[in-house]
Scaffold this active site. Structure first.
Site, PDB file in Angstrom:
ATOM      1  N   SER A 123       1.001  -1.086  -0.011  1.00 16.67           N
ATOM      2  CA  SER A 123      -0.804  -0.142  -0.373  1.00 16.67           C
ATOM      3  C   SER A 123       0.543   0.966   0.188  1.00 16.67           C
ATOM      4  CB  SER A 123      -0.830  -0.565   1.052  1.00 16.67           C
ATOM      5  OG  SER A 123      -1.879  -0.898   0.389  1.00 16.67           O
ATOM      6  N   LYS A 175     -22.736  16.420   6.510  1.00 15.90           N
ATOM      7  CA  LYS A 175     -21.278  16.860   7.532  1.00 15.90           C
ATOM      8  C   LYS A 175     -21.047  16.010   8.493  1.00 15.90           C
ATOM      9  CE  LYS A 175     -18.878  20.337   9.689  1.00 15.90           C
ATOM     10  NZ  LYS A 175     -17.401  20.109   8.862  1.00 15.90           N
TER      11      LYS A 175
END
Length: 322
Positions: A123, A175
């Site tokens: 990764s 949000k």
């Protein structure tokens, strides 16, 4: 009018002498510390003034911390003629890995850079390795895990079970979503999926460009799995098998680096962390009996920073390949 007796005079002189001795020892202690620090820095700098190959280790979780980036810049400005990046990492944050990759690419414009994979470069660790001009890995090293991860534990059902409800007032539905305290809406999942897809697209573009892959070759290696070095060689994820010896041979053979140049290890604490000074000063000041300054030095030594992993991750989990 009282007069000081000879005994009192002697005692006063002895007390004054003790105070002077204590402060003289304190001054001597600080001078010794300064000399030791200066000598250590000079010795380190002297070793790096002559032509050499710099060894940079990227281990553990990658956050792109300031000290690592500063270290790479220091190598760039040094007399090192080439750089050997030793990678042993399962990854970390996408942004942190990108920062180190970018710095290595800048460095490679001035000095040849070769990466040596130890246990793994998965990764974000593989992103770092891609910053080198050449990648060397053992046959059993783990590489790849080309993908991006976003995880958040969701305890909404647990809160329902124990009768806890979190009240939230926010400016818009997305949000702070998802937050793990309520069921994740489809809109929130779609928003996060767009973030992951964008970072994943960037990751794949770097692999494709740096390893010279076509679309079919990229698709074969970018499903998130890890590969052994032997598999990765056939898939063009690495250039050759081996370790530091093979990496040095490549530098000599392909980049004209002089044979036999010493390999100097560069570490973060070589670029100016002050806490070693406080530790040494605290010990010497304690021996000199100057307690207030000793306590100050000890407090400064105990200042600790904590690294956190925020944002999207490029990291490989054992038993949970991402």
């Amino acid at each position: 009018m009282s007069q000081t007796t000879p005994v009192e005079t002697v005692l006063d002189r002895r007390q004054l002498r003790r105070k002077l001795t204590r402060w003289r020892l304190a001054a001597l202690a600080l001078a010794v510390v300064a000399l030791l620090v200066a000598a250590g820095r000079f010795a380190g700098d002297a070793g790096h003034l002559a032509p050499h190959i710099a060894r940079l280790e990227i281990n553990g979780l990658i956050t792109g911390d300031r000290d690592t980036l500063k270290l790479i810049k220091s190598i760039d400005e040094s007399s090192a003629t080439a750089v050997l990046v030793q990678v042993s990492s399962p990854g970390g944050t996408v942004t942190g890995s990108e920062h180190i990759y970018d710095e290595l690419r800048r460095l490679a414009q001035k000095k040849p850079v070769v990466a040596v994979v130890d246990t793994m470069a998965a990764s974000g660790g593989y992103i770092v390795a891609l910053g080198a001009d050449h990648i060397v890995a053992d046959g059993n090293s783990l590489i790849g895990s080309i993908g991006v991860l976003f995880q958040i534990p969701n305890v909404a059902k647990l809160l329902d079970t124990i009768g806890v409800k979190v009240e939230t007032i926010k400016s818009s539905p997305l949000k702070a979503a998802p937050n793990g305290l309520e069921p994740t809406s489809e809109a929130a999942k779609a928003a996060v999926d767009a973030l992951v897809a964008d970072s994943y697209s960037w990751f794949k573009s770097v692999v494709k460009e740096r390893r010279g892959l076509d679309d079919a070759q990229l698709a074969a290696v970018s499903d998130g799995r890890v590969f052994t070095g032997r598999q990765g060689k056939d898939l063009k994820l690495i250039d050759e098998f081996g370790g530091e010896r093979e990496a040095l041979a490549w530098l000599e053979r392909e980049r004209g680096i002089a044979k036999g140049l010493p390999v100097k290890e560069w570490k973060k604490n070589a670029v100016g962390k002050p806490f070693n000074l406080f530790s040494a000063a605290g010990a010497l000041l304690g021996a000199a009996g100057v307690e207030p300054l000793e306590r100050f030095a000890s407090q400064m030594e105990n200042v600790q920073g904590q690294a956190t992993l925020d944002g999207l991750l490029a990291i490989w989990h054992v038993g949970r390949d991402q």
